[in-house]
Design a protein around this motif. Sequence first.
Motif, PDB file in Angstrom:
ATOM      1  N   GLY A   1      35.763  35.601  47.590  1.00 53.73           N
ATOM      2  CA  GLY A   1      36.232  37.257  47.620  1.00 53.73           C
ATOM      3  C   GLY A   1      35.217  38.216  47.576  1.00 53.73           C
ATOM      4  N   ARG A   2      34.570  38.221  46.566  1.00 57.10           N
ATOM      5  CA  ARG A   2      33.532  39.344  46.527  1.00 57.10           C
ATOM      6  C   ARG A   2      32.343  39.127  47.588  1.00 57.10           C
ATOM      7  NH1 ARG A   2      35.417  42.377  43.165  1.00 57.10           N
ATOM      8  NH2 ARG A   2      36.275  41.890  41.297  1.00 57.10           N
TER       9      ARG A   2
ATOM     10  N   ASN B   1      31.944  36.254  40.629  1.00 57.37           N
ATOM     11  CA  ASN B   1      33.082  37.144  40.426  1.00 57.37           C
ATOM     12  C   ASN B   1      32.673  38.247  39.703  1.00 57.37           C
ATOM     13  OD1 ASN B   1      32.406  35.507  38.320  1.00 57.37           O
ATOM     14  ND2 ASN B   1      34.234  36.010  37.093  1.00 57.37           N
ATOM     15  N   ARG B   2      31.800  38.470  38.878  1.00 63.90           N
ATOM     16  CA  ARG B   2      31.212  39.609  38.133  1.00 63.90           C
ATOM     17  C   ARG B   2      30.463  40.335  39.266  1.00 63.90           C
ATOM     18  NH1 ARG B   2      29.336  37.752  32.061  1.00 63.90           N
ATOM     19  NH2 ARG B   2      31.401  36.784  31.381  1.00 63.90           N
ATOM     20  N   SER B   3      30.213  40.211  40.258  1.00 59.98           N
ATOM     21  CA  SER B   3      29.353  40.959  41.424  1.00 59.98           C
ATOM     22  C   SER B   3      27.975  40.741  41.276  1.00 59.98           C
ATOM     23  CB  SER B   3      29.841  42.527  41.425  1.00 59.98           C
ATOM     24  OG  SER B   3      31.165  42.735  41.827  1.00 59.98           O
TER      25      SER B   3
ATOM     26  N   ASP C   1      33.855  40.159  50.897  1.00 60.04           N
ATOM     27  CA  ASP C   1      34.022  41.805  50.712  1.00 60.04           C
ATOM     28  C   ASP C   1      32.810  42.565  50.884  1.00 60.04           C
ATOM     29  OD1 ASP C   1      34.712  44.430  49.959  1.00 60.04           O
ATOM     30  OD2 ASP C   1      35.660  43.928  48.221  1.00 60.04           O
ATOM     31  N   TYR C   2      31.537  42.033  50.284  1.00 59.22           N
ATOM     32  CA  TYR C   2      30.094  42.712  50.227  1.00 59.22           C
ATOM     33  C   TYR C   2      29.618  42.604  51.602  1.00 59.22           C
ATOM     34  CZ  TYR C   2      31.397  43.535  45.309  1.00 59.22           C
ATOM     35  OH  TYR C   2      32.062  43.679  44.255  1.00 59.22           O
TER      36      TYR C   2
ATOM     37  N   TYR D   1      27.892  36.308  46.025  1.00 51.43           N
ATOM     38  CA  TYR D   1      27.863  36.984  44.940  1.00 51.43           C
ATOM     39  C   TYR D   1      28.852  36.205  43.941  1.00 51.43           C
ATOM     40  CZ  TYR D   1      26.116  41.319  46.465  1.00 51.43           C
ATOM     41  OH  TYR D   1      25.429  42.467  47.155  1.00 51.43           O
TER      42      TYR D   1
ATOM     43  N   SER E   1      31.901  33.754  44.201  1.00 51.62           N
ATOM     44  CA  SER E   1      33.230  34.031  44.427  1.00 51.62           C
ATOM     45  C   SER E   1      33.310  34.293  46.051  1.00 51.62           C
ATOM     46  CB  SER E   1      33.461  35.452  43.703  1.00 51.62           C
ATOM     47  OG  SER E   1      34.407  36.175  44.344  1.00 51.62           O
TER      48      SER E   1
ATOM     49  N   GLU F   1      31.085  32.415  34.792  1.00 47.87           N
ATOM     50  CA  GLU F   1      30.709  33.189  35.893  1.00 47.87           C
ATOM     51  C   GLU F   1      30.870  32.398  36.936  1.00 47.87           C
ATOM     52  OE1 GLU F   1      27.229  35.956  35.311  1.00 47.87           O
ATOM     53  OE2 GLU F   1      27.756  36.904  37.360  1.00 47.87           O
ATOM     54  N   TRP F   2      31.131  32.590  38.370  1.00 49.19           N
ATOM     55  CA  TRP F   2      31.426  31.380  39.120  1.00 49.19           C
ATOM     56  C   TRP F   2      31.261  32.212  40.602  1.00 49.19           C
ATOM     57  CZ3 TRP F   2      35.957  33.297  41.934  1.00 49.19           C
ATOM     58  CH2 TRP F   2      36.914  34.034  40.775  1.00 49.19           C
TER      59      TRP F   2
END
Lengths: 197, 197
Positions: free
Chosen positions: A53-54, A73-75, A57-58, A71, A51, A48-49
């Motif tokens: 991208g997340r 990568n698993r949000s 996005d959020y 966040y 992210s 789990e890193w």
Amino acid sequence: MTLIAQYHVEAQTGIGFLLQQGHILTVIDPQGEQVADLVAFGQSYKTEWLSSGRSIDYSETIYLTTGHVLYSNRSTPMFTIVEDTVGKHDFLFAACSSEMFRILGGIEGYHPSCFENLVKNLSPFGITGDMIPTPFNLFMNASVLPTGQIKIAPPLSRPGSFVRLRAEINLIVGITACSTEACNNGTCKPIDVEITN
Amino acid sequence: MTLIAQYHVEAQTGIGFLLQQGHILTVIDPQGEQVADLVAFGQSYKTEWLSSGRSIDYSETIYLTTGHVLYSNRSTPMFTIVEDTVGKHDFLFAACSSEMFRILGGIEGYHPSCFENLVKNLSPFGITGDMIPTPFNLFMNASVLPTGQIKIAPPLSRPGSFVRLRAEINLIVGITACSTEACNNGTCKPIDVEITN
């Protein structure tokens, strides 16, 4: 706030450490105009890193600052930015690497890099090079022009500028004092780190 | 050009396949205004993945188009964009996921997602969810405002718009027809894929 640990990260080096949920990580730019790359992994799940991208996005912005959450990568929320005296950081660029210095700078010989410093300091925690994600590049002053082109300018951080982040889960953390002269107004300088609760 | 394979990706689904070095991947938007998420991994090293951070860094732009190279985390060229009839794609956002629909959309129940479709279609190739990087989101029309805020608009792709990419190494590729209504002007539609040499 009780001081738990204090690290001085020399210019063009890095550190790796465990950070407990609820503890506060403060990344300080002691001299000003110096970038610090930050990556993180879960202690429970090392795959789990952090992210970009997340998080982008959020947050619906590329400039994350006070109140924003970083966040995984698993949000999963990894960090909340609780204080930020600068307000402009980069979350687009990979850590500088020997390949970057060759491709963009034409440097064929050795050059210290954030990537090398992250791998070196995170390997004792079981993190390998291929696991290193796009870092949150604290104090890095990258602007996106309307054409999409990216312009790097000297960091807006002044001596003593800092960002304070609360760990939302137990983390493995890597931080560097960035090795790219061009991102640090010509001179690579140290970074200070404090852990408090 | 000889046609090697042709795939029709139904709305809100995905595909996974092997792509040989030198072969040409064409991603077509048959109806227009539809996003396609693209991720890739090395066949030789599955831990080598398409890196937004390196690709943006080496291209010095967030809008990659004809002539740009998509790099791996190891700074290996994975694809060269050889033709692009649209010219605007996103490389900032993570694949949509059930967590995204919950966090941003308030949707607690099931919703198809690019993340689910990538994992489902790439698992036969040994790719797990934690290995999925930020995709190259073809046709996704995300603009960065001067404040850093991101604005999503309908894709600029029209019926038959396409992007053609040359594989620079042997790749494992995942492509989805994006499941987020808001990114596709309200309706999720199919994507067509062709492999030629």
